[in-house]
Design a protein around this motif. Sequence first.
Motif, mmCIF file in Angstrom:
data_model
loop_
_atom_site.group_PDB
_atom_site.id
_atom_site.type_symbol
_atom_site.label_atom_id
_atom_site.label_comp_id
_atom_site.label_asym_id
_atom_site.label_seq_id
_atom_site.Cartn_x
_atom_site.Cartn_y
_atom_site.Cartn_z
ATOM 1 N N GLY A 1 28.803 41.007 32.842
ATOM 2 C CA GLY A 1 27.767 41.807 33.461
ATOM 3 C C GLY A 1 27.199 41.081 34.663
ATOM 4 N N CYS A 2 26.417 41.788 35.471
ATOM 5 C CA CYS A 2 25.863 41.185 36.685
ATOM 6 C C CYS A 2 24.690 42.011 37.183
ATOM 7 C CB CYS A 2 26.928 41.071 37.771
ATOM 8 S SG CYS A 2 27.486 42.673 38.423
ATOM 9 N N ALA A 3 24.038 41.491 38.210
ATOM 10 C CA ALA A 3 23.020 42.237 38.953
ATOM 11 C C ALA A 3 23.488 42.356 40.395
ATOM 12 C CB ALA A 3 21.674 41.520 38.889
ATOM 13 N N LEU A 4 23.302 43.518 40.973
ATOM 14 C CA LEU A 4 23.654 43.696 42.386
ATOM 15 C C LEU A 4 22.840 44.835 42.982
ATOM 16 C CD1 LEU A 4 25.602 46.312 41.978
ATOM 17 C CD2 LEU A 4 27.406 44.617 41.748
ATOM 18 N N THR A 5 22.898 44.957 44.280
ATOM 19 C CA THR A 5 22.103 45.961 44.968
ATOM 20 C C THR A 5 22.812 47.310 45.003
ATOM 21 O OG1 THR A 5 22.953 44.941 47.002
ATOM 22 C CG2 THR A 5 20.677 44.459 46.404
ATOM 23 N N PHE A 6 22.020 48.345 45.198
ATOM 24 C CA PHE A 6 22.481 49.728 45.073
ATOM 25 C C PHE A 6 23.614 50.058 46.034
ATOM 26 C CE2 PHE A 6 22.142 54.310 45.822
ATOM 27 C CZ PHE A 6 22.045 54.800 44.531
ATOM 28 N N ASN A 7 23.609 49.442 47.213
ATOM 29 C CA ASN A 7 24.618 49.784 48.216
ATOM 30 C C ASN A 7 26.038 49.528 47.714
ATOM 31 O OD1 ASN A 7 23.678 46.912 48.558
ATOM 32 N ND2 ASN A 7 25.438 46.856 49.923
ATOM 33 N N VAL A 8 26.216 48.511 46.884
ATOM 34 C CA VAL A 8 27.544 48.192 46.342
ATOM 35 C C VAL A 8 28.043 49.338 45.474
ATOM 36 C CG1 VAL A 8 28.849 46.571 44.911
ATOM 37 C CG2 VAL A 8 27.056 45.728 46.447
ATOM 38 N N LEU A 9 27.132 49.935 44.719
ATOM 39 C CA LEU A 9 27.505 50.999 43.786
ATOM 40 C C LEU A 9 27.886 52.292 44.495
ATOM 41 C CD1 LEU A 9 24.595 50.303 41.296
ATOM 42 C CD2 LEU A 9 27.008 49.716 40.949
ATOM 43 N N ARG A 10 27.644 52.371 45.778
ATOM 44 C CA ARG A 10 28.010 53.569 46.551
ATOM 45 C C ARG A 10 29.473 53.541 46.981
ATOM 46 N NH1 ARG A 10 24.315 53.341 51.402
ATOM 47 N NH2 ARG A 10 25.140 55.426 51.815
ATOM 48 N N ASP A 11 30.170 52.427 46.708
ATOM 49 C CA ASP A 11 31.571 52.279 47.092
ATOM 50 C C ASP A 11 32.445 52.607 45.876
ATOM 51 O OD1 ASP A 11 34.152 51.340 47.643
ATOM 52 O OD2 ASP A 11 33.426 49.664 48.851
ATOM 53 N N PRO A 12 33.030 53.812 45.797
ATOM 54 C CA PRO A 12 33.781 54.221 44.600
ATOM 55 C C PRO A 12 34.928 53.271 44.268
ATOM 56 C CG PRO A 12 33.409 56.090 46.054
ATOM 57 C CD PRO A 12 33.011 54.875 46.816
ATOM 58 N N GLU A 13 35.667 52.834 45.265
ATOM 59 C CA GLU A 13 36.810 51.954 45.019
ATOM 60 C C GLU A 13 36.370 50.624 44.425
ATOM 61 O OE1 GLU A 13 40.316 49.643 47.546
ATOM 62 O OE2 GLU A 13 39.148 51.241 48.496
ATOM 63 N N LEU A 14 35.304 50.058 44.941
ATOM 64 C CA LEU A 14 34.829 48.768 44.450
ATOM 65 C C LEU A 14 34.291 48.888 43.029
ATOM 66 C CD1 LEU A 14 34.248 45.817 44.803
ATOM 67 C CD2 LEU A 14 32.204 46.390 46.133
ATOM 68 N N VAL A 15 33.591 49.972 42.726
ATOM 69 C CA VAL A 15 33.063 50.166 41.373
ATOM 70 C C VAL A 15 34.198 50.293 40.368
ATOM 71 C CG1 VAL A 15 31.756 51.740 39.884
ATOM 72 C CG2 VAL A 15 30.878 51.147 42.158
ATOM 73 N N ARG A 16 35.235 51.042 40.710
ATOM 74 C CA ARG A 16 36.385 51.169 39.807
ATOM 75 C C ARG A 16 37.082 49.825 39.618
ATOM 76 N NH1 ARG A 16 36.825 56.402 42.357
ATOM 77 N NH2 ARG A 16 38.123 55.537 44.020
ATOM 78 N N LEU A 17 37.167 49.044 40.687
ATOM 79 C CA LEU A 17 37.768 47.712 40.592
ATOM 80 C C LEU A 17 36.956 46.824 39.658
ATOM 81 C CD1 LEU A 17 39.798 45.545 41.526
ATOM 82 C CD2 LEU A 17 38.286 45.128 43.501
ATOM 83 N N MET A 18 35.638 46.877 39.746
ATOM 84 C CA MET A 18 34.792 46.095 38.853
ATOM 85 C C MET A 18 35.048 46.478 37.394
ATOM 86 S SD MET A 18 31.217 46.202 41.023
ATOM 87 C CE MET A 18 30.255 45.487 39.691
ATOM 88 N N GLY A 19 35.164 47.775 37.125
ATOM 89 C CA GLY A 19 35.435 48.214 35.762
ATOM 90 C C GLY A 19 36.757 47.691 35.244
ATOM 91 N N ARG A 20 37.797 47.722 36.083
ATOM 92 C CA ARG A 20 39.112 47.219 35.662
ATOM 93 C C ARG A 20 39.094 45.706 35.457
ATOM 94 N NH1 ARG A 20 40.804 50.578 39.915
ATOM 95 N NH2 ARG A 20 41.410 48.768 41.173
ATOM 96 N N ALA A 21 38.191 45.013 36.166
ATOM 97 C CA ALA A 21 38.099 43.554 36.064
ATOM 98 C C ALA A 21 37.263 43.094 34.880
ATOM 99 C CB ALA A 21 37.524 42.977 37.354
ATOM 100 N N GLY A 22 36.725 44.044 34.110
ATOM 101 C CA GLY A 22 35.997 43.681 32.906
ATOM 102 C C GLY A 22 34.497 43.849 32.988
ATOM 103 N N CYS A 23 33.978 44.341 34.114
ATOM 104 C CA CYS A 23 32.533 44.549 34.226
ATOM 105 C C CYS A 23 32.125 45.722 33.342
ATOM 106 C CB CYS A 23 32.137 44.824 35.676
ATOM 107 S SG CYS A 23 30.370 45.093 35.894
ATOM 108 N N ARG A 24 31.180 45.474 32.440
ATOM 109 C CA ARG A 24 30.690 46.527 31.565
ATOM 110 C C ARG A 24 29.188 46.750 31.690
ATOM 111 N NH1 ARG A 24 34.909 47.453 32.038
ATOM 112 N NH2 ARG A 24 36.643 47.563 30.596
#
Length: 507
Positions: free
Chosen positions: A242-265
């Motif tokens: 898990g992590c903390a990050l700013t809202f702008n990162v979550l607006r990037d669909p590709e990056l969010v999906r990559l985080m999920g595949r990398a184990g971010c829950r």
Amino acid sequence: MRIAILSTYTHPSRLHRKERSVMQSSVPELIAALCPPDAEIELYNEKETDIPLDRPWDLVFFSYLHAYYEHTKVLSALLRRRGITTVAGGRHASHFRADALQHFDAVVTGDPESNVPALIADFQRNELQPVYALPPVPPDRIPTYRYDLIDYRNNLVRMPGIEASRGCPFSCNFCVLTGHEQYRYRPIDHVIRDIRDRMIFNRRIPGVTGDVFGFLDNNLGGSPRYLRELCEALMPLKKIWGCALTFNVLRDPELVRLMGRAGCRYVYTGLESLNPESISAMNKGQNKLSEVREVLNRASASGIVLSFGLLVGADGDTNEYLERLPEYLHDLGDQCPTFLGIVCPYPETPFFAQVAAEGRLLPGVTSRDLDGYTLCHRPARLHPSEAIEHFQRLSRALGSVRNVGRHVWNRLAMSDLPRYKTCVLMSAPEVMSLRAPLANRARSYIAGRDPIEAWDAARMRELGLEPQRIDASSCRADPRGLARIRPRRAGRSGLSTPTQVEHPDPG
């Protein structure tokens, strides 16, 4: 040499309570990594266990937040009375070094990597200096934490933590990072090495806590490119994080999906408000409220439990907005914050500079009041009593069993990625903890009116200690930070345009 590293804590209810939650301070493990290899080291995290005051220590490092200062200086006085040398570090000690030096033998005002070894070397030569402010070391010299010193017996659900970066590139007006810390990140191969080869995991709940860790960064997404490369490197490890990050990162669909595949829950983001005027007042332009629903659904579909915090008392807040806040959250799909607090004017922030310049700091503020659950200023559009009434009502309503049940139920079926449903269920206690600050019915939640903890008050009387008063003279914010805050029109807030104030040098 016998060294203790103590992370102190006081509960927001001002009662003697612990908070054995998933995320805990890892400052003790970091400082331990900077101590000589032959030192006898003991770590105590007061969120999990009480600190013994009868141990035969030679040197004690204290890590604390602003609101814990009165309690921490009591502990320091009791230890110094026994001839033990004490050291304070952190943002409060850096900002109020002159005050801290009255209660500790030395103060560390810079990063620990350069200053802790220098301090220990001086202590061993009997040449201890009052202030240690050496410049930070390069990020590639941040050492591996002493994971071997974490006692998971004190906390069933605790996970180990690691830093990949420090600081944040944004300039939110209420944030203690603004104007004080440059954003930088560690080499990715160092981060992966620490996770793969050196991290010790909590195996107490099989299938839940094993192979799970958290990034302790203020904003893991400060550099989206770095985060992408980090996620690619994390994939082969097959860990959950898990992590903390700013809202702008979550607006990037590709990056969010990559985080999920990398184990971010799990991700925590400071949403802070659903009111555009409050977001503007906070200088938090990276939050796009029109995209909140889409961002929440995208995170869940990617296997990520998106947790967020909301604040009461911002300068854009109105009675109408706060009354309707549960309705707004329901319209987002029965979403619920995992943190609800009162916006706090920390003395080193542009927000404090603004409040002080406008004469809106409440009388009688002490360092104990700077806890994020006590109103220390007059909001622009609310009476202080109104802000407190809204905070108490929202804490009860949003932390109710019924609301938590809806929150969990609506998220459970949104992803089938490993451990996602477990993380959804484990988020329930976080939401229910919104009621925790209300445990003390005697509290007013207004600065200067609530007594500190009874044990601390009694010891302070015995030791002749006085609470630290916070007033306009406490302002140390960078004038450039104040200049970034757009003056409001007098007709909208009933206040005149803020005038320029002087900012004395830190000391």
